[in-house]
Write an enzyme that holds these catalytic residues in place. Structure first.
Site, PDB file in Angstrom:
ATOM      1  N   GLY A 205      -0.323  -1.065  -0.010  1.00 54.11           N
ATOM      2  CA  GLY A 205       0.742  -0.380  -0.741  1.00 54.11           C
ATOM      3  C   GLY A 205       1.222   0.814   0.057  1.00 54.11           C
ATOM      4  O   GLY A 205       0.529   1.290   0.954  1.00 54.11           O
TER       5      GLY A 205
ATOM      6  N   GLN B  52       4.779   9.097   1.122  1.00 53.06           N
ATOM      7  CA  GLN B  52       3.926   9.053   2.320  1.00 53.06           C
ATOM      8  C   GLN B  52       4.717   9.034   3.618  1.00 53.06           C
ATOM      9  O   GLN B  52       4.174   9.335   4.678  1.00 53.06           O
ATOM     10  CB  GLN B  52       3.004   7.831   2.273  1.00 53.06           C
ATOM     11  CG  GLN B  52       1.945   7.920   1.171  1.00 53.06           C
ATOM     12  CD  GLN B  52       1.134   6.658   1.092  1.00 53.06           C
ATOM     13  OE1 GLN B  52       1.554   5.689   0.476  1.00 53.06           O
ATOM     14  NE2 GLN B  52      -0.021   6.633   1.729  1.00 53.06           N
TER      15      GLN B  52
ATOM     16  N   CYS C   9      -6.743   5.241   1.497  1.00 46.77           N
ATOM     17  CA  CYS C   9      -5.332   5.622   1.516  1.00 46.77           C
ATOM     18  C   CYS C   9      -4.876   5.741   2.962  1.00 46.77           C
ATOM     19  O   CYS C   9      -5.585   6.312   3.797  1.00 46.77           O
ATOM     20  CB  CYS C   9      -5.144   6.960   0.803  1.00 46.77           C
ATOM     21  SG  CYS C   9      -3.428   7.513   0.741  1.00 46.77           S
ATOM     22  N   LEU C  10      -3.683   5.238   3.235  1.00 41.90           N
ATOM     23  CA  LEU C  10      -3.142   5.327   4.598  1.00 41.90           C
ATOM     24  C   LEU C  10      -2.903   6.779   5.012  1.00 41.90           C
ATOM     25  O   LEU C  10      -2.844   7.072   6.206  1.00 41.90           O
ATOM     26  CB  LEU C  10      -1.839   4.529   4.701  1.00 41.90           C
ATOM     27  CG  LEU C  10      -1.983   3.008   4.538  1.00 41.90           C
ATOM     28  CD1 LEU C  10      -0.605   2.352   4.472  1.00 41.90           C
ATOM     29  CD2 LEU C  10      -2.819   2.401   5.660  1.00 41.90           C
TER      30      LEU C  10
ATOM     31  N   HIS D 150      -2.439   4.254  -8.039  1.00 43.78           N
ATOM     32  CA  HIS D 150      -2.582   5.042  -6.799  1.00 43.78           C
ATOM     33  C   HIS D 150      -1.195   5.398  -6.236  1.00 43.78           C
ATOM     34  O   HIS D 150      -0.952   6.533  -5.846  1.00 43.78           O
ATOM     35  CB  HIS D 150      -3.402   4.203  -5.809  1.00 43.78           C
ATOM     36  CG  HIS D 150      -3.562   4.780  -4.440  1.00 43.78           C
ATOM     37  ND1 HIS D 150      -4.792   5.186  -3.933  1.00 43.78           N
ATOM     38  CD2 HIS D 150      -2.667   4.998  -3.429  1.00 43.78           C
ATOM     39  CE1 HIS D 150      -4.624   5.638  -2.711  1.00 43.78           C
ATOM     40  NE2 HIS D 150      -3.352   5.526  -2.369  1.00 43.78           N
ATOM     41  N   GLU D 151      -0.271   4.412  -6.228  1.00 46.68           N
ATOM     42  CA  GLU D 151       1.069   4.658  -5.664  1.00 46.68           C
ATOM     43  C   GLU D 151       1.889   5.582  -6.558  1.00 46.68           C
ATOM     44  O   GLU D 151       2.620   6.444  -6.058  1.00 46.68           O
ATOM     45  CB  GLU D 151       1.823   3.343  -5.458  1.00 46.68           C
ATOM     46  CG  GLU D 151       1.140   2.311  -4.578  1.00 46.68           C
ATOM     47  CD  GLU D 151       0.655   2.829  -3.244  1.00 46.68           C
ATOM     48  OE1 GLU D 151       1.133   3.886  -2.781  1.00 46.68           O
ATOM     49  OE2 GLU D 151      -0.231   2.183  -2.658  1.00 46.68           O
TER      50      GLU D 151
ATOM     51  N   HIS E  86       1.042   9.075  -5.881  1.00 52.48           N
ATOM     52  CA  HIS E  86       1.737   9.615  -4.694  1.00 52.48           C
ATOM     53  C   HIS E  86       3.113  10.140  -5.083  1.00 52.48           C
ATOM     54  O   HIS E  86       3.521  11.216  -4.629  1.00 52.48           O
ATOM     55  CB  HIS E  86       1.914   8.534  -3.623  1.00 52.48           C
ATOM     56  CG  HIS E  86       0.728   8.314  -2.730  1.00 52.48           C
ATOM     57  ND1 HIS E  86       0.174   9.314  -1.964  1.00 52.48           N
ATOM     58  CD2 HIS E  86       0.008   7.192  -2.453  1.00 52.48           C
ATOM     59  CE1 HIS E  86      -0.848   8.818  -1.261  1.00 52.48           C
ATOM     60  NE2 HIS E  86      -0.969   7.533  -1.543  1.00 52.48           N
TER      61      HIS E  86
HETATM   62  O1  GNR Z   1      -4.166   0.163   1.709  1.00 54.79           O
HETATM   63  C1  GNR Z   1      -4.571   0.717   0.678  1.00 54.79           C
HETATM   64  N1  GNR Z   1      -5.699   0.265   0.101  1.00 54.79           N
HETATM   65  C2  GNR Z   1      -6.158   0.707  -1.147  1.00 54.79           C
HETATM   66  C3  GNR Z   1      -7.451   0.398  -1.511  1.00 54.79           C
HETATM   67  C4  GNR Z   1      -7.938   0.794  -2.735  1.00 54.79           C
HETATM   68  C5  GNR Z   1      -7.142   1.491  -3.604  1.00 54.79           C
HETATM   69  C6  GNR Z   1      -5.863   1.830  -3.245  1.00 54.79           C
HETATM   70  C7  GNR Z   1      -5.364   1.436  -2.025  1.00 54.79           C
HETATM   71  S1  GNR Z   1      -3.735   1.825  -1.604  1.00 54.79           S
HETATM   72  C8  GNR Z   1      -3.859   1.899   0.140  1.00 54.79           C
HETATM   73  C9  GNR Z   1      -2.506   2.112   0.791  1.00 54.79           C
HETATM   74  C10 GNR Z   1      -2.003   3.472   0.393  1.00 54.79           C
HETATM   75  O2  GNR Z   1      -2.416   4.507   0.844  1.00 54.79           O
HETATM   76  N2  GNR Z   1      -1.096   3.518  -0.525  1.00 54.79           N
HETATM   77  O3  GNR Z   1      -0.641   4.695  -0.971  1.00 54.79           O
HETATM   78 NI    NI Z   2      -2.267   6.080  -0.662  1.00 59.01          NI
END
Ligand code: GNR
Ligand code: NI
Length: 167
Positions: free
Chosen positions: A46, A51, A91-92, A133-134, A137
């Site tokens: 995601g 980001q 998270c990236l 999670h997104e 952000h």
């Molecule tokens: O790649 C991603 N893997 C992930 C693993 C567990 C819970 C959430 C994520 S999202 C993350 C990509 C990202 O940072 N999205 O904002």
């Molecule tokens: Ni993230």
């Protein structure tokens, strides 16, 4: 197509609250394409516009094995949450850090796709976790902010050390 730079925690700009998209047009469709390319290249499941330092409510996601099931969420809102679950999230914007986070187990999200068509999606499992999670952000929140301040301090120190060593 263009690869975009992903902001790294603790960059202040990750705390910006995103604004709703006013019009779903070619500019937004280009943004979605660039975000998808950036997400695939970074091997994420995601990516929120926050980001990549674009502060509009746009999210891309793909949980498929073959990276061929892109999901696009424009102006998403979670309209229902139920249950509790935990997952070891990454998270990236916080590379190499994985920590357990509590989330709702099932959610309903309403959003628009890149053609401007509204949809409603009931999600559970990793999809529900990733959507939460997104959307965090987009509200300027990074998953590490759910952790204790001690853990946050340690994560910041670790990322700083790594950035130093990468020079
Ligand atoms: O790649 C991603 N893997 C992930 C693993 C567990 C819970 C959430 C994520 S999202 C993350 C990509 C990202 O940072 N999205 O904002
Ligand atoms: Ni993230």
């Amino acid at each position: 197509m263009a690869l975009l730079n992903i902001l790294q925690y603790p960059d202040e700009r990750l705390h910006t609250v995103a604004q709703p998209v006013a019009k779903i047009d070619e500019r937004i469709r280009t943004l979605v394409k660039d975000m998808a390319e950036t997400m695939y290249e970074a091997r994420g499941i995601g990516l929120a516009a926050t980001q990549i330092n674009v502060h509009e409510r746009v999210v891309v996601m793909d949980l498929s094995e073959n990276q061929d099931e892109l999901r696009v969420f424009i102006n998403p809102t979670i309209t229902h949450k139920e249950g509790d679950t935990t997952y070891e999230e990454g998270c990236l914007s916080v590379p190499g850090i994985y920590e357990t986070v509590h989330r709702a187990e099932k959610i309903t999200v309403e959003a628009f796709d890149e053609q401007g068509k509204p949809f409603t999606l009931d999600a559970d499992g990793l999809l529900a976790i990733c959507i939460q999670h997104e959307l965090d952000h987009l509200m300027g929140k990074v998953f590490v902010e759910y952790l204790s301040s001690l853990k946050q301090t340690r994560i910041k120190a670790k990322l700083k050390k790594r950035a130093r060593e990468a020079l």
